[in-house]
Design a protein around this motif. Structure first.
Motif, mmCIF file in Angstrom:
data_model
loop_
_atom_site.group_PDB
_atom_site.id
_atom_site.type_symbol
_atom_site.label_atom_id
_atom_site.label_comp_id
_atom_site.label_asym_id
_atom_site.label_seq_id
_atom_site.Cartn_x
_atom_site.Cartn_y
_atom_site.Cartn_z
ATOM 1 N N HIS A 6 -54.837 49.455 9.910
ATOM 2 C CA HIS A 6 -53.969 49.731 8.774
ATOM 3 C C HIS A 6 -54.567 50.815 7.891
ATOM 4 O O HIS A 6 -55.765 50.847 7.665
ATOM 5 N N THR A 39 -45.777 48.350 10.930
ATOM 6 C CA THR A 39 -46.172 47.959 9.582
ATOM 7 C C THR A 39 -45.195 48.605 8.601
ATOM 8 O O THR A 39 -44.929 49.803 8.687
ATOM 9 N N VAL A 42 -48.057 48.201 3.040
ATOM 10 C CA VAL A 42 -49.509 48.027 3.012
ATOM 11 C C VAL A 42 -49.951 48.000 1.553
ATOM 12 O O VAL A 42 -49.642 48.914 0.786
ATOM 13 N N THR A 47 -50.421 42.950 4.150
ATOM 14 C CA THR A 47 -49.503 43.858 4.836
ATOM 15 C C THR A 47 -48.263 43.063 5.228
ATOM 16 O O THR A 47 -48.323 41.839 5.420
ATOM 17 N N PRO A 118 -55.118 42.228 4.598
ATOM 18 C CA PRO A 118 -54.760 43.094 5.727
ATOM 19 C C PRO A 118 -55.705 42.837 6.904
ATOM 20 O O PRO A 118 -56.907 42.682 6.735
#
Length: 128
Positions: A6, A39, A42, A47, A118
């Motif tokens: 991420h 995704t 974020v 997330t 995350p």
């Protein structure tokens, strides 16, 4: 999402996303050949993504996961039990809890996946 790194958290922007319109083939592929995922949000603390497909039984030692089933039905491992799910099911998966290995009765299965914090790229341990 399996094996997905991420990016740094950017400021949130107001938006609307039509999750019902996103189909399995519209989502990017992952290192898992049966799972497509993207995704969507974020932050430093969590997330939010969408995933479609299946993944073998696994766990995340460092990350809590919450899934909300949008489409599809079946059964999956949750801890030491196989549990049934359908659209509208909210699945709470504390870190260290085995999950996945889904048997699909109607699908593909599409879910919102929230990862808290995350998920690091090395935080998936596959199980037999």
């Amino acid at each position: 999402m399996i094996g997905e790194a991420h990016a740094e958290a950017a400021p949130l922007a107001p938006m609307m996303i039509d999750l019902a319109a996103l189909k399995h083939g519209d989502l990017p592929t992952t290192s898992n050949p049966e799972m497509n995922a993207k995704t969507l949000v974020v932050t430093d603390n969590a997330t939010i993504g969408i995933q479609s497909g299946n993944v073998a039984k696994h766990m995340h030692p460092k990350t809590n996961e919450i899934q909300y089933i949008i489409e599809g039905s079946g059964a999956m491992w949750l801890g030491g039990e196989r549990k049934e799910f359908k659209p509208g099911t909210l699945i709470i998966i504390p870190k260290g809890t085995a999950h996945g290995g889904t048997v699909v009765t109607s699908g593909p299965v599409k879910a919102i996946a929230i990862k808290i914090p995350p998920q690091p790229s090395d935080d998936t341990v596959f199980m037999n």
